[in-house]
Scaffold this motif. Structure first.
Motif, PDB file in Angstrom:
ATOM      1  N   PHE A 153      -7.128  17.448   8.158  1.00 21.87           N
ATOM      2  CA  PHE A 153      -5.992  16.561   7.943  1.00 21.87           C
ATOM      3  C   PHE A 153      -4.684  17.347   7.894  1.00 21.87           C
ATOM      4  N   THR A 154      -3.605  16.710   8.316  1.00 25.01           N
ATOM      5  CA  THR A 154      -2.259  17.241   8.134  1.00 25.01           C
ATOM      6  C   THR A 154      -1.425  16.175   7.453  1.00 25.01           C
ATOM      7  N   ASP A 155      -0.868  16.494   6.278  1.00 29.11           N
ATOM      8  CA  ASP A 155      -0.119  15.481   5.538  1.00 29.11           C
ATOM      9  C   ASP A 155       1.321  15.372   6.044  1.00 29.11           C
ATOM     10  N   LEU A 156       2.077  14.493   5.433  1.00 35.67           N
ATOM     11  CA  LEU A 156       3.441  14.221   5.873  1.00 35.67           C
ATOM     12  C   LEU A 156       4.355  15.441   5.763  1.00 35.67           C
ATOM     13  N   ASN A 157       3.982  16.400   4.934  1.00 31.67           N
ATOM     14  CA  ASN A 157       4.795  17.614   4.755  1.00 31.67           C
ATOM     15  C   ASN A 157       4.293  18.789   5.589  1.00 31.67           C
ATOM     16  N   GLY A 158       3.297  18.528   6.444  1.00 31.05           N
ATOM     17  CA  GLY A 158       2.774  19.580   7.307  1.00 31.05           C
ATOM     18  C   GLY A 158       1.685  20.433   6.699  1.00 31.05           C
ATOM     19  N   ASN A 159       1.242  20.098   5.490  1.00 28.48           N
ATOM     20  CA  ASN A 159       0.158  20.847   4.852  1.00 28.48           C
ATOM     21  C   ASN A 159      -1.183  20.479   5.485  1.00 28.48           C
ATOM     22  N   ILE A 160      -2.038  21.486   5.668  1.00 28.46           N
ATOM     23  CA  ILE A 160      -3.324  21.280   6.342  1.00 28.46           C
ATOM     24  C   ILE A 160      -4.466  21.296   5.318  1.00 28.46           C
ATOM     25  N   TYR A 161      -5.373  20.338   5.489  1.00 25.30           N
ATOM     26  CA  TYR A 161      -6.541  20.224   4.605  1.00 25.30           C
ATOM     27  C   TYR A 161      -7.797  20.210   5.479  1.00 25.30           C
ATOM     28  N   ASN A 162      -8.658  21.182   5.261  1.00 28.70           N
ATOM     29  CA  ASN A 162      -9.944  21.231   5.950  1.00 28.70           C
ATOM     30  C   ASN A 162     -10.944  21.938   5.038  1.00 28.70           C
ATOM     31  N   LYS A 199      -0.589  21.048 -12.926  1.00 27.16           N
ATOM     32  CA  LYS A 199      -0.683  22.490 -13.143  1.00 27.16           C
ATOM     33  C   LYS A 199      -2.058  23.041 -12.777  1.00 27.16           C
ATOM     34  N   ASP A 200      -3.002  22.141 -12.547  1.00 30.58           N
ATOM     35  CA  ASP A 200      -4.357  22.574 -12.205  1.00 30.58           C
ATOM     36  C   ASP A 200      -4.467  22.713 -10.686  1.00 30.58           C
ATOM     37  N   LYS A 201      -4.476  23.924 -10.197  1.00 31.07           N
ATOM     38  CA  LYS A 201      -4.496  24.194  -8.760  1.00 31.07           C
ATOM     39  C   LYS A 201      -5.876  23.987  -8.152  1.00 31.07           C
ATOM     40  N   ASN A 202      -6.861  23.682  -8.996  1.00 29.89           N
ATOM     41  CA  ASN A 202      -8.212  23.441  -8.483  1.00 29.89           C
ATOM     42  C   ASN A 202      -8.466  21.976  -8.168  1.00 29.89           C
ATOM     43  N   ILE A 203      -7.461  21.123  -8.350  1.00 31.66           N
ATOM     44  CA  ILE A 203      -7.588  19.702  -8.054  1.00 31.66           C
ATOM     45  C   ILE A 203      -6.589  19.326  -6.977  1.00 31.66           C
ATOM     46  N   ILE A 204      -7.071  18.692  -5.922  1.00 31.69           N
ATOM     47  CA  ILE A 204      -6.222  18.221  -4.833  1.00 31.69           C
ATOM     48  C   ILE A 204      -6.198  16.694  -4.854  1.00 31.69           C
ATOM     49  N   PHE A 205      -5.026  16.124  -4.965  1.00 29.66           N
ATOM     50  CA  PHE A 205      -4.858  14.675  -4.882  1.00 29.66           C
ATOM     51  C   PHE A 205      -4.408  14.346  -3.463  1.00 29.66           C
ATOM     52  N   LEU A 206      -5.288  13.732  -2.709  1.00 23.05           N
ATOM     53  CA  LEU A 206      -5.070  13.515  -1.279  1.00 23.05           C
ATOM     54  C   LEU A 206      -5.302  12.051  -0.946  1.00 23.05           C
ATOM     55  N   SER A 207      -4.435  11.477  -0.122  1.00 25.01           N
ATOM     56  CA  SER A 207      -4.638  10.088   0.286  1.00 25.01           C
ATOM     57  C   SER A 207      -4.613   9.958   1.794  1.00 25.01           C
ATOM     58  N   LEU A 208      -5.457   9.069   2.284  1.00 30.51           N
ATOM     59  CA  LEU A 208      -5.529   8.766   3.710  1.00 30.51           C
ATOM     60  C   LEU A 208      -4.967   7.369   3.924  1.00 30.51           C
ATOM     61  N   ALA A 209      -4.015   7.251   4.831  1.00 28.47           N
ATOM     62  CA  ALA A 209      -3.407   5.952   5.132  1.00 28.47           C
ATOM     63  C   ALA A 209      -3.588   5.642   6.610  1.00 28.47           C
ATOM     64  N   SER A 210      -3.742   4.371   6.924  1.00 29.11           N
ATOM     65  CA  SER A 210      -3.926   3.985   8.325  1.00 29.11           C
ATOM     66  C   SER A 210      -2.603   3.894   9.075  1.00 29.11           C
ATOM     67  N   LYS A 223       8.653   3.285  -2.505  1.00 27.96           N
ATOM     68  CA  LYS A 223       7.482   3.273  -3.391  1.00 27.96           C
ATOM     69  C   LYS A 223       6.906   4.687  -3.471  1.00 27.96           C
ATOM     70  N   PRO A 224       7.461   5.551  -4.320  1.00 27.70           N
ATOM     71  CA  PRO A 224       6.992   6.943  -4.388  1.00 27.70           C
ATOM     72  C   PRO A 224       5.522   7.035  -4.784  1.00 27.70           C
ATOM     73  N   PHE A 225       4.831   7.954  -4.147  1.00 23.05           N
ATOM     74  CA  PHE A 225       3.421   8.181  -4.424  1.00 23.05           C
ATOM     75  C   PHE A 225       3.193   9.683  -4.460  1.00 23.05           C
ATOM     76  N   ASN A 226       2.642  10.187  -5.553  1.00 22.37           N
ATOM     77  CA  ASN A 226       2.552  11.621  -5.787  1.00 22.37           C
ATOM     78  C   ASN A 226       1.348  12.307  -5.137  1.00 22.37           C
ATOM     79  N   TYR A 227       0.462  11.531  -4.542  1.00 25.81           N
ATOM     80  CA  TYR A 227      -0.611  12.136  -3.750  1.00 25.81           C
ATOM     81  C   TYR A 227      -0.020  12.697  -2.451  1.00 25.81           C
ATOM     82  N   ALA A 228      -0.680  13.699  -1.876  1.00 27.46           N
ATOM     83  CA  ALA A 228      -0.378  14.072  -0.495  1.00 27.46           C
ATOM     84  C   ALA A 228      -0.843  12.919   0.396  1.00 27.46           C
ATOM     85  N   VAL A 229      -0.054  12.587   1.421  1.00 31.80           N
ATOM     86  CA  VAL A 229      -0.350  11.422   2.253  1.00 31.80           C
ATOM     87  C   VAL A 229      -0.600  11.857   3.692  1.00 31.80           C
ATOM     88  N   VAL A 230      -1.767  11.469   4.218  1.00 29.04           N
ATOM     89  CA  VAL A 230      -2.147  11.787   5.592  1.00 29.04           C
ATOM     90  C   VAL A 230      -2.031  10.522   6.432  1.00 29.04           C
TER      91      VAL A 230
END
Length: 282
Positions: A153-162, A199-210, A223-230
């Motif tokens: 995945f690549t989120d709206l900020n360009g961060n990659i998750y695999n 502050k916990d770097k071992n937890i990733i909050f990730l969301s998938l949107a269509s 509507k701010p949402f603090n998860y990373a959004v893909v």
């Protein structure tokens, strides 16, 4: 055809009602009738004496009772109509027939007991929603214990998750889309969850949107949402995960195994509290 149309109307009514908890006309909190409370011994046991006929007087009376009292995604003790104990799969398979409804009969150590009661054939509208709810829960339950399907995945900020970038981390995943009202209604509660654990770097909050990138950027300004959004994640959600209902939340452990799948923020947070992750609280 009339039956199909009626079912669709009822489904639409349920989802609309779920998304508008502030409406007193459609959502009225209905508590089971308290029968007794044991103060003398530990653990505490609370018993209820809710009669099926009381909540079956009309569709919305039943729906409001079920919405606030029956949480199939959480832990519960399951009883058959004759009070014999069932496992969760057996209980859900009974519900999926459309021949039963569940009532909360007790709570012990914060774990509710749900008992099956025979549903009269005249309540076909209620049966259709029970079937839908049980089917969704069975689908979720079958996902648990499996590895999260391969992703990149690549989120709206360009961060990659695999698999490499998330190795050894917990992933708390939300599936949603812009026009899902209840998905958006959960944002404040989930934002608070993220803030408490940022502050916990071992937890990733990730969301998938269509939805596409540009629609999401514009929407999230309002509507701010603090998860990373893909963005553009419909194919992965529907085909790889097999998501049937929105929102859907997944808890994926450090080994990439799906431990829990639920359809509400409340059920997600209840699970997180149970896991006793010291930084995750409601």
């Amino acid at each position: 055809m009339k039956i199909i149309v009626k079912t669709l109307i009822l489904v639409a009514l349920v989802f609309t009602s779920s998304c508008n908890n502030s409406s007193n006309q459609t959502q009225k909190k209905i508590k089971p009738e308290l029968k007794s409370k044991n103060h003398d011994t530990s653990p505490e046991v609370i018993s209820y004496d809710t009669k099926p006929e009381d909540i079956l007087k009309d569709f919305m009376t039943w729906y409001n009772y079920d919405y606030y009292n029956i949480h199939l995604a959480q832990d519960f003790i399951a009883l058959n109509t004759n009070s014999t104990v069932l496992n969760k799969t057996q209980f859900l398979n009974k519900l999926i027939t459309g021949n039963f409804l569940s009532l909360k009969t007790a709570i012990e150590n914060n774990i509710p007991t749900y008992k099956l009661f025979k549903l009269n054939s005249k309540h076909s509208d209620i049966a259709s929603i029970i079937i839908q709810s049980a089917s969704s829960e069975i689908s979720n339950y079958k996902m648990e214990g499996k590895k999260l399907p391969n992703f990149n995945f690549t989120d709206l900020n360009g961060n990659i998750y695999n698999g490499a970038t998330t190795k050894g981390k917990i992933i708390i995943l939300k599936c949603w889309f812009i026009h899902c009202k209840v998905c958006v209604q959960e944002f404040p509660e989930l934002n608070e969850l993220v803030n408490k654990n940022n502050k916990d770097k071992n937890i990733i909050f990730l969301s998938l949107a269509s939805d596409n990138k540009y629609d999401l950027i514009d929407f999230l300004k309002k509507k701010p949402f603090n998860y990373a959004v893909v963005p553009n994640s419909d194919k992965y959600m529907s085909q790889s995960l097999g998501v049937q209902q929105y929102p859907t939340h997944l808890f994926v452990d450090k080994n990439g195994v799906i431990q829990k799948v639920v359809n509400s923020a409340d059920d997600l947070i209840a699970f997180l509290q149970k896991t006793k992750l010291k930084t995750i609280t409601k």
